[in-house]
Design an enzyme around this catalytic site. Structure first.
Site, short mmCIF file in Angstrom:
data_model
loop_
_atom_site.label_atom_id
_atom_site.label_comp_id
_atom_site.label_asym_id
_atom_site.label_seq_id
_atom_site.Cartn_x
_atom_site.Cartn_y
_atom_site.Cartn_z
N CYS A 87 -33.70 7.06 14.00
CA CYS A 87 -32.42 6.42 14.30
C CYS A 87 -32.46 5.00 13.75
O CYS A 87 -33.27 4.18 14.16
CB CYS A 87 -32.23 6.44 15.82
SG CYS A 87 -30.70 5.70 16.35
N GLU A 91 -33.68 -2.73 16.30
CA GLU A 91 -34.54 -1.66 16.79
C GLU A 91 -34.36 -0.38 15.97
O GLU A 91 -33.25 -0.06 15.53
CB GLU A 91 -34.25 -1.42 18.27
CG GLU A 91 -34.66 -2.65 19.06
CD GLU A 91 -34.44 -2.55 20.56
OE1 GLU A 91 -35.17 -3.25 21.28
OE2 GLU A 91 -33.58 -1.81 21.02
N CYS A 121 -23.41 -5.93 17.20
CA CYS A 121 -22.20 -5.23 16.77
C CYS A 121 -21.00 -6.03 17.22
O CYS A 121 -20.96 -6.56 18.33
CB CYS A 121 -22.14 -3.82 17.38
SG CYS A 121 -20.74 -2.87 16.74
N CYS A 164 -17.51 -2.08 22.20
CA CYS A 164 -17.20 -0.91 23.03
C CYS A 164 -17.70 -1.21 24.45
O CYS A 164 -18.79 -1.77 24.64
CB CYS A 164 -17.87 0.35 22.48
SG CYS A 164 -17.23 0.74 20.85
N CYS A 199 -29.43 6.26 23.44
CA CYS A 199 -28.16 5.81 22.83
C CYS A 199 -27.55 4.66 23.61
O CYS A 199 -27.42 4.73 24.82
CB CYS A 199 -27.12 6.92 22.88
SG CYS A 199 -27.53 8.30 21.90
N CYS A 247 -21.39 -0.08 25.81
CA CYS A 247 -22.52 -0.14 24.86
C CYS A 247 -23.27 -1.46 25.00
O CYS A 247 -22.68 -2.54 24.91
CB CYS A 247 -21.99 0.01 23.43
SG CYS A 247 -23.26 -0.22 22.19
N1 SAH Z 1 -21.62 2.15 16.03
C1 SAH Z 1 -21.78 3.51 15.82
C2 SAH Z 1 -23.21 4.00 15.89
C3 SAH Z 1 -24.12 3.38 16.89
S1 SAH Z 1 -23.90 3.84 18.55
C4 SAH Z 1 -20.91 4.30 16.80
O1 SAH Z 1 -20.36 3.71 17.72
O2 SAH Z 1 -20.75 5.50 16.60
C5 SAH Z 1 -24.48 5.51 18.61
C6 SAH Z 1 -23.84 6.36 19.71
O3 SAH Z 1 -24.25 5.92 21.03
C7 SAH Z 1 -22.33 6.26 19.71
O4 SAH Z 1 -21.74 7.53 19.91
C8 SAH Z 1 -22.05 5.37 20.90
O5 SAH Z 1 -20.76 5.52 21.38
C9 SAH Z 1 -23.11 5.85 21.87
N2 SAH Z 1 -23.35 4.93 22.99
C10 SAH Z 1 -23.17 3.60 23.01
N3 SAH Z 1 -23.52 3.11 24.22
C11 SAH Z 1 -23.95 4.16 24.97
C12 SAH Z 1 -24.48 4.29 26.29
N4 SAH Z 1 -24.66 3.23 27.07
N5 SAH Z 1 -24.81 5.52 26.72
C13 SAH Z 1 -24.67 6.60 25.92
N6 SAH Z 1 -24.20 6.53 24.65
C14 SAH Z 1 -23.84 5.33 24.19
FE1 SF4 Z 2 -20.76 -1.06 18.12
FE2 SF4 Z 2 -21.85 0.02 20.28
FE3 SF4 Z 2 -19.27 0.42 19.73
FE4 SF4 Z 2 -21.13 1.60 18.21
S1 SF4 Z 2 -20.76 1.99 20.40
S2 SF4 Z 2 -19.29 0.50 17.52
S3 SF4 Z 2 -22.73 0.00 18.26
S4 SF4 Z 2 -20.21 -1.56 20.23
#
Ligand code: SAH
Ligand code: SF4
Length: 383
Positions: free
Chosen positions: A104, A91, A111, A115, A362, A118
């Protein structure tokens, strides 16, 4: 097999033309045709000789990924589902604001980093995107938005469409886990013959792969955002598991090195001039999870932790997804957290959630892909 020239940056293209017995300046011409003119047919690249056009037709192609759906949210946010091969799509999101338009961009299909909060991480991982698939997202979005822009100018429409002024590598995936392709794609974004963005208008967001942060500083010091999300190792180990490998102390040291050195780096390898010498800072992203990382005590610990690094803090209200197991902190809690950081002298903003109705905020990006980790089928428990 035909070579997709969208995978090549200016250096690669120079080598490619040298191998064909052509002069290196052909690289500049081709980059302009591909990225500025969005021309995919060699026969229409009029400043190339007919012989060269024929050679290119026989050994190469200019192939972009294809959008298979477009959703527009009431706030103007656009989400495209981009098909990268027969089983995978990612996306790309465009976020228009009054004075800027941000694209974006995704770096991986899924991934691998898991995390806890996420949606992309929960979906598992399939593969890295190629250079063409990364820069192709910008190619495609700018083509569509530029034609909308011309349309709205000529028809004097009320709704002003923004061009893409900023790029954030914050879509699906961890950009530093696909280092080579991401850096090459960024080099093309910075190239004056292609898109000509300044390095300060491109932000790479990482969960904190320390050695790659140092490499990025040498190769291509764009603006850096770091997904911190917790003020101590115990909690960060659970929320951002890569922390077990690169704990907070080593991450902070890398951030300090990055901010200090990026601020005196004038330019990026092989790209146009960027004469701004304003001090660089790191943006720390902090997702607000109710009852997990949002207390007054945690705000104070965070303020102490960041005291050495030139930075600003961006609080992200958690964007929910099905079975996430987390709740967003209340607005009062988020404001309290912000005010504590502000009282300690930090610039601290609360990220406006955009495009939530179309699941483009995000952490909500999920694409559609074949998971290779088996995680998609597991019911991964939250904290
Ligand atoms: N992998 C990279 C970039 C992609 S995620 C990273 O982790 O930085 C982009 C941002 O969205 C990151 O700061 C991530 O922690 C945040 N993010 C992920 N899941 C989220 C959620 N459910 N709600 C709000 N922010 C989220
Ligand atoms: Fe991967 Fe999501 Fe963690 Fe970013 S926040 S490193 S996209 S698992």
């Amino acid at each position: 097999m035909l070579k997709n020239l969208l995978n090549l940056d200016s250096r690669d293209l120079e080598e490619f033309f040298l191998d064909l017995g052509e002069k290196p300046f052909r690289a500049r011409q081709l980059i302009r045709w591909m990225h500025k003119e969005k021309q995919q047919k060699f026969s229409l690249m009029t400043n190339l000789s007919q012989n060269l056009q024929k050679t290119l037709e026989s050994n190469s192609t200019v192939e972009t990924p294809r959008a298979i759906s477009e959703k527009v949210a009431p706030d103007g946010t656009i989400k495209w589902l981009i098909e990268v091969d027969s089983v995978n799509s990612v996306e790309t999101v465009f976020i228009p604001e009054k004075n800027r338009g941000t694209l974006c961009v995704s770096a991986q299909v899924g991934c691998a980093l898991e995390c806890a909060f996420c949606s992309t991480g929960r979906q598992g991982f399939n593969r890295n995107l190629t250079v063409a698939e990364i820069v192709g997202q910008l190619w495609f979005a700018s083509k569509i938005l530029d034609s909308n822009l011309n349309l709205s100018r000529t028809s004097m429409q009320e709704n002003i469409v923004q061009p893409i002024s900023n790029i954030v590598m914050m879509g699906m995936g961890e950009p530093l886990a696909n280092y080579r392709n991401v850096v090459k794609a960024i080099q093309i974004m910075l190239d004056d013959n292609a898109y000509g963005y300044s390095r300060r208008r491109i932000t790479l967001s990482t969960s904190g792969i320390v050695p790659s942060i140092d490499r990025l500083l040498t190769d291509c010091p764009v603006s850096l955002a770091v997904s911190l999300h917790a003020p101590d190792d115990d909690l960060r180990d659970q929320l951002v598991p890569i922390n077990k490998k690169y704990p907070i102390k080593s991450l902070m040291e890398a951030c300090l090195r990055y901010a200090n050195r990026a601020s005196v780096t004038d330019d990026c390898v092989g790209t146009g001039a960027d004469v701004s010498r304003a001090k660089d800072y790191i943006t720390f992203e902090y997702v607000m999870l109710a009852g997990v990382n949002d207390s007054t005590r945690q705000a104070k610990v965070l303020a102490a932790l960041l005291s050495d690094v030139p930075c600003k803090v961006n609080l992200i209200p958690f964007n929910p997804f099905k079975d996430s197991g987390f709740k967003t902190s209340s607005l009062d809690t988020i404001k309290n957290f912000r005010d504590i950081l502000k009282s300690k002298g930090y610039v601290c903003t609360i990220r406006k959630t955009r495009g939530q109705e179309i699941d483009s905020a995000c952490g909500q990006l999920a694409g559609s892909f074949k998971d290779k980790t088996g995680r998609q089928s597991l019911n991964v428990p939250a904290l």
